[in-house]
Design a protein around this motif. Structure first.
Motif, PDB file in Angstrom:
ATOM      1  N   TYR A   1       1.063  -1.318   0.002  1.00 19.26           N
ATOM      2  CA  TYR A   1       0.200   0.035   0.092  1.00 19.26           C
ATOM      3  C   TYR A   1       0.869   1.265  -0.108  1.00 19.26           C
ATOM      4  CZ  TYR A   1      -3.761  -3.158   1.524  1.00 19.26           C
ATOM      5  OH  TYR A   1      -4.641  -4.194   1.588  1.00 19.26           O
ATOM      6  N   ILE A   2       0.236   2.257  -0.043  1.00 19.17           N
ATOM      7  CA  ILE A   2       1.069   3.663  -0.372  1.00 19.17           C
ATOM      8  C   ILE A   2       0.264   4.362   0.853  1.00 19.17           C
ATOM      9  CG2 ILE A   2       1.453   5.710  -1.319  1.00 19.17           C
ATOM     10  CD1 ILE A   2       0.856   4.280  -3.980  1.00 19.17           C
ATOM     11  N   ALA A   3       1.081   4.266   2.227  1.00 19.79           N
ATOM     12  CA  ALA A   3       0.576   4.817   3.427  1.00 19.79           C
ATOM     13  C   ALA A   3       1.030   6.220   3.579  1.00 19.79           C
ATOM     14  CB  ALA A   3       0.989   4.086   4.451  1.00 19.79           C
ATOM     15  N   SER A   4       0.272   7.198   3.624  1.00 16.50           N
ATOM     16  CA  SER A   4       0.537   8.526   3.791  1.00 16.50           C
ATOM     17  C   SER A   4       1.395   8.779   5.379  1.00 16.50           C
ATOM     18  CB  SER A   4      -0.513   9.471   3.693  1.00 16.50           C
ATOM     19  OG  SER A   4      -1.583   9.407   4.365  1.00 16.50           O
TER      20      SER A   4
ATOM     21  N   SER B   1       4.417  11.937  -1.384  1.00 18.91           N
ATOM     22  CA  SER B   1       3.449  12.247  -2.135  1.00 18.91           C
ATOM     23  C   SER B   1       1.988  12.337  -1.934  1.00 18.91           C
ATOM     24  CB  SER B   1       3.650  11.919  -3.596  1.00 18.91           C
ATOM     25  OG  SER B   1       4.800  12.082  -4.096  1.00 18.91           O
ATOM     26  N   SER B   2       1.706  11.083  -1.483  1.00 21.41           N
ATOM     27  CA  SER B   2       0.517  10.608  -1.034  1.00 21.41           C
ATOM     28  C   SER B   2      -0.024  11.733   0.127  1.00 21.41           C
ATOM     29  CB  SER B   2       0.448   9.232  -0.489  1.00 21.41           C
ATOM     30  OG  SER B   2      -0.923   8.912   0.043  1.00 21.41           O
ATOM     31  N   PHE B   3       0.964  11.889   1.002  1.00 21.92           N
ATOM     32  CA  PHE B   3       0.565  12.977   2.136  1.00 21.92           C
ATOM     33  C   PHE B   3      -0.013  14.214   1.751  1.00 21.92           C
ATOM     34  CE2 PHE B   3       2.085  16.007   5.374  1.00 21.92           C
ATOM     35  CZ  PHE B   3       1.277  15.803   6.467  1.00 21.92           C
ATOM     36  N   ILE B   4       0.894  14.702   0.766  1.00 24.82           N
ATOM     37  CA  ILE B   4       0.720  16.163  -0.077  1.00 24.82           C
ATOM     38  C   ILE B   4      -0.359  15.775  -0.647  1.00 24.82           C
ATOM     39  CG2 ILE B   4       1.566  17.851  -1.817  1.00 24.82           C
ATOM     40  CD1 ILE B   4       3.193  17.598   0.840  1.00 24.82           C
ATOM     41  N   LEU B   5      -1.178  14.949  -1.336  1.00 26.16           N
ATOM     42  CA  LEU B   5      -2.039  14.858  -2.077  1.00 26.16           C
ATOM     43  C   LEU B   5      -3.408  14.847  -1.107  1.00 26.16           C
ATOM     44  CD1 LEU B   5      -3.504  14.430  -4.985  1.00 26.16           C
ATOM     45  CD2 LEU B   5      -3.371  11.819  -4.688  1.00 26.16           C
TER      46      LEU B   5
ATOM     47  N   SER C   1      -5.373   2.537  -1.511  1.00 20.81           N
ATOM     48  CA  SER C   1      -4.468   3.586  -0.746  1.00 20.81           C
ATOM     49  C   SER C   1      -4.965   5.101  -1.307  1.00 20.81           C
ATOM     50  CB  SER C   1      -2.892   3.483  -1.440  1.00 20.81           C
ATOM     51  OG  SER C   1      -2.549   2.219  -1.079  1.00 20.81           O
ATOM     52  N   VAL C   2      -5.527   5.426  -2.487  1.00 22.19           N
ATOM     53  CA  VAL C   2      -5.836   6.601  -2.702  1.00 22.19           C
ATOM     54  C   VAL C   2      -7.363   6.711  -2.787  1.00 22.19           C
ATOM     55  CG1 VAL C   2      -3.615   7.371  -3.792  1.00 22.19           C
ATOM     56  CG2 VAL C   2      -5.462   6.102  -5.139  1.00 22.19           C
TER      57      VAL C   2
END
Length: 362
Positions: A114-117, A314-318, A255-256
């Protein structure tokens, strides 16, 4: 915060960074991204406590600063009044958001693939987050309102300082920002050249030049200067280290899920925002890095996965951009309807009916 500080000393990344800090105090060299080490050294000298035992204090400071920075930008708007409790709730959501791990019954993973922010096991990503967020917001503001914020020595100096500081913390933010910003500026040059010269005078000395110089130094320090570290092509190699390939698309979507839901609600209102365009491009390039590149540290295997930190920042920023955009969207619609304060239910995504519908049901 309690979870982070209580877990800090027991995880390998914290131990590894602590050992590097101890070595620096004994005359050893600093790593290529060294900001966390110097924070730890400062706390060690201030309290006269072993650096390893200062890790929870450092974690608490970094998470608190991230909260303050995020709250500051989520509670500020030129055209709308953001109530404090709304900004606090939004900030908590930003700092606690996590992928929807629906595949947990299959592979028992809440994190891998996963992409964890938000993660707690790496100190350098924690110290990067408030710096990257401040840099991104200021840069987006200058790009979006170049007439209101024309290039000046002070603004360029602030951008350049934050650019270098973010690389000193961890380069993963800047290495995705540079191609995303370059592509965004190319589109602006082709379709909207008004104010483009001001954007160039802001971004070239404030972002591109300091970033390229510092990144080249880091690359030479870590990958060329007699080290056994390398970057190579490895298609899905890091992903398949602990996850089956068929789970890639489901885990990415899960993730998103929140940004996707905001896109479906705001549609073109979101797509037209410069900050969303930049954040989405950053995530795109971060996925290329994460899925197709491998960094080998000290001749070991592909398990380091350091390019995945780019996807996480990047996920955190998004997530930040989507939360802020959604808040402003709600406030704008309420003002048009003559409503001064929106009901609580409109700020909770899990509630599927409005307050009027709830009254009818009652």
């Amino acid at each position: 915060v309690l979870h982070v500080t209580g877990s800090a000393v027991g995880y390998s990344d914290w131990v590894a960074h602590g050992e590097i800090t101890r070595a620096m105090l004994n005359g050893g060299s600093a790593p290529p991204h060294f900001l966390y080490q110097y924070l730890l050294i400062g706390l060690h000298k201030l309290f006269n406590v072993d650096v390893m035992h200062m890790s929870p204090v450092a974690a608490l400071i970094m998470v608190f600063v991230t909260f303050v920075v995020a709250y500051r930008f989520l509670s500020t708007s030129d055209s709308h009044k953001i109530l404090p409790w709304i900004a606090i709730t939004a900030t908590c959501f930003l700092l606690l958001a996590h992928p929807v791990a629906l595949l947990f019954p299959y592979d028992k993973h809440m994190y891998f693939g996963y992409i964890a922010s938000n993660v707690f096991h790496n100190p350098s990503i924690l110290i990067l987050k408030p710096i990257a967020l401040a840099h991104f917001v200021l840069l987006s503001m200058y790009l979006l309102e170049s007439e209101k914020y024309p290039p000046s020595i002070g603004r360029v100096a602030v951008l350049a300082f934050l650019t270098v500081l973010s690389i000193a913390a961890k380069p993963n933010y800047v290495i995705v920002l540079l191609p995303a910003l370059f592509l965004l500026m190319c589109f602006r040059f082709m379709y909207a050249r008004e104010g483009f010269s001001d954007v160039l005078r802001m971004t070239v000395p404030g972002v591109f030049l300091p970033a390229v110089v510092f990144l080249l130094w880091q690359f030479n320090y870590f990958y060329i200067d007699g080290n056994k570290n390398e970057i190579r092509l490895g298609i899905f190699e890091v992903y398949q280290y602990l996850s089956d390939l068929w789970t890639l698309l489901p885990k990415l979507v899960l993730s998103v899920a929140f940004p996707i839901s905001v896109v479906l609600v705001l549609k073109q209102d979101l797509w037209r925002r410069t900050d969303f365009q930049l954040a989405a491009l950053m995530l795109f390039f971060s996925l290329i890095y994460s899925y197709f590149l491998v960094d080998t540290v000290a001749g070991e295997g592909a398990g380091s996965g350091n390019f995945w930190w780019s996807a996480q920042i990047s996920s955190f920023i998004l997530f930040f951009v989507c939360i802020r955009s959604y808040m402003l969207y709600i406030l704008t619609n309420d003002e048009k309807a003559g409503v001064k304060t929106a009901p609580v239910s409109k700020y909770l995504p899990c509630i599927l009916y409005t307050s009027d519908a709830a009254d009818d049901l009652a």
